[in-house]
Design an enzyme around this catalytic site. Structure first.
Site, PDB file in Angstrom:
ATOM      1  N   HIS A   1      27.626  41.871  73.813  1.00 18.38           N
ATOM      2  CA  HIS A   1      27.499  40.200  73.682  1.00 18.38           C
ATOM      3  C   HIS A   1      27.322  40.110  72.575  1.00 18.38           C
ATOM      4  CE1 HIS A   1      23.997  40.450  76.568  1.00 18.38           C
ATOM      5  NE2 HIS A   1      23.959  39.310  75.276  1.00 18.38           N
TER       6      HIS A   1
HETATM    7  P1  TYD Z   1      24.076  40.636  81.762  1.00 18.05           P
HETATM    8  O1  TYD Z   1      24.004  39.003  80.822  1.00 18.05           O
HETATM    9  O2  TYD Z   1      24.776  40.469  81.939  1.00 18.05           O
HETATM   10  O3  TYD Z   1      22.586  40.794  81.338  1.00 18.05           O
HETATM   11  P2  TYD Z   1      22.612  42.008  79.466  1.00 18.05           P
HETATM   12  O4  TYD Z   1      23.416  41.456  79.405  1.00 18.05           O
HETATM   13  O5  TYD Z   1      21.430  43.109  80.511  1.00 18.05           O
HETATM   14  O6  TYD Z   1      23.502  43.434  80.284  1.00 18.05           O
HETATM   15  O7  TYD Z   1      23.105  39.322  82.780  1.00 18.05           O
HETATM   16  C1  TYD Z   1      23.251  39.494  84.364  1.00 18.05           C
HETATM   17  C2  TYD Z   1      22.694  38.770  85.450  1.00 18.05           C
HETATM   18  O8  TYD Z   1      21.944  37.500  85.114  1.00 18.05           O
HETATM   19  C3  TYD Z   1      24.192  37.818  84.648  1.00 18.05           C
HETATM   20  O9  TYD Z   1      24.644  37.351  86.344  1.00 18.05           O
HETATM   21  C4  TYD Z   1      23.575  36.491  84.493  1.00 18.05           C
HETATM   22  C5  TYD Z   1      22.590  36.336  84.349  1.00 18.05           C
HETATM   23  N1  TYD Z   1      21.671  35.259  83.984  1.00 18.05           N
HETATM   24  C6  TYD Z   1      19.913  34.990  84.236  1.00 18.05           C
HETATM   25  O10 TYD Z   1      21.020  33.713  85.578  1.00 18.05           O
HETATM   26  N2  TYD Z   1      19.875  34.509  83.010  1.00 18.05           N
HETATM   27  C7  TYD Z   1      19.279  34.934  82.245  1.00 18.05           C
HETATM   28  O11 TYD Z   1      18.384  34.342  81.063  1.00 18.05           O
HETATM   29  C8  TYD Z   1      19.921  36.166  81.591  1.00 18.05           C
HETATM   30  C9  TYD Z   1      19.724  36.561  80.580  1.00 18.05           C
HETATM   31  C10 TYD Z   1      21.078  36.967  82.975  1.00 18.05           C
END
Ligand code: TYD
Length: 134
Positions: free
Chosen positions: A49
């Site tokens: 992303h």
């Molecule tokens: P995700 O965006 O998939 O992580 P990455 O970018 O490392 O692949 O996030 C994983 C999960 O955590 C998703 O359900 C969203 C949640 N999350 C939060 O609740 N707060 C946060 O600050 C972050 C970064 C993720």
């Protein structure tokens, strides 16, 4: 591609090491959120992303991992394996995190609280978004 890494001072003595990071002094933004990724399953690649506004500093405080940065024109892979080194990720950068060591703890300092509306999770949409900005 311009890669900005911050080298944080290590306050080391005979007891061990300590790194302190102050918002706006050691990094360029106010820290509104801290999160960390750990116990990552071997072989997993995550991220996929970009953010419209968010700035981040990534610090692999334990172990190692690699970060792919993509600004839509150029890509770079950065190895993070030092607890005193922070990788700056501006907005409008597509990122993927991979090659996590088993013990890796990737800590992220973020300039904003979590906001799903700030995410661009589709690569083609990311390319469209940055070309509209220019
Ligand atoms: P995700 O965006 O998939 O992580 P990455 O970018 O490392 O692949 O996030 C994983 C999960 O955590 C998703 O359900 C969203 C949640 N999350 C939060 O609740 N707060 C946060 O600050 C972050 C970064 C993720």
């Amino acid at each position: 591609m311009n890669i900005l890494k911050y080298q944080f001072p290590i306050h080391g003595d005979e007891r061990g090491k300590l790194v302190a990071i102050e918002e706006q002094n050691d990094i360029p933004f106010i820290i509104r959120r801290v999160y960390y990724v750990y116990d990552t399953v071997q072989g997993v690649r995550r991220g996929y992303h970009a953010h419209k506004n968010l700035q981040q500093i990534l610090i692999c405080v334990k172990g190692s991992c690699k970060i792919l940065l993509d600004n839509g024109h150029e890509k770079a892979v950065v190895l993070l394996d030092k607890a005193d080194e922070g990788l700056y990720l501006a907005n409008n950068i597509w990122r993927e995190m991979f090659d996590f060591s088993e013990d890796a703890v990737l800590m992220v300092l973020a300039s904003e609280k979590y906001d799903e509306n700030d995410y661009i999770r589709d690569y083609d949409e990311f390319i469209r978004f940055i070309s509209e900005q220019q």
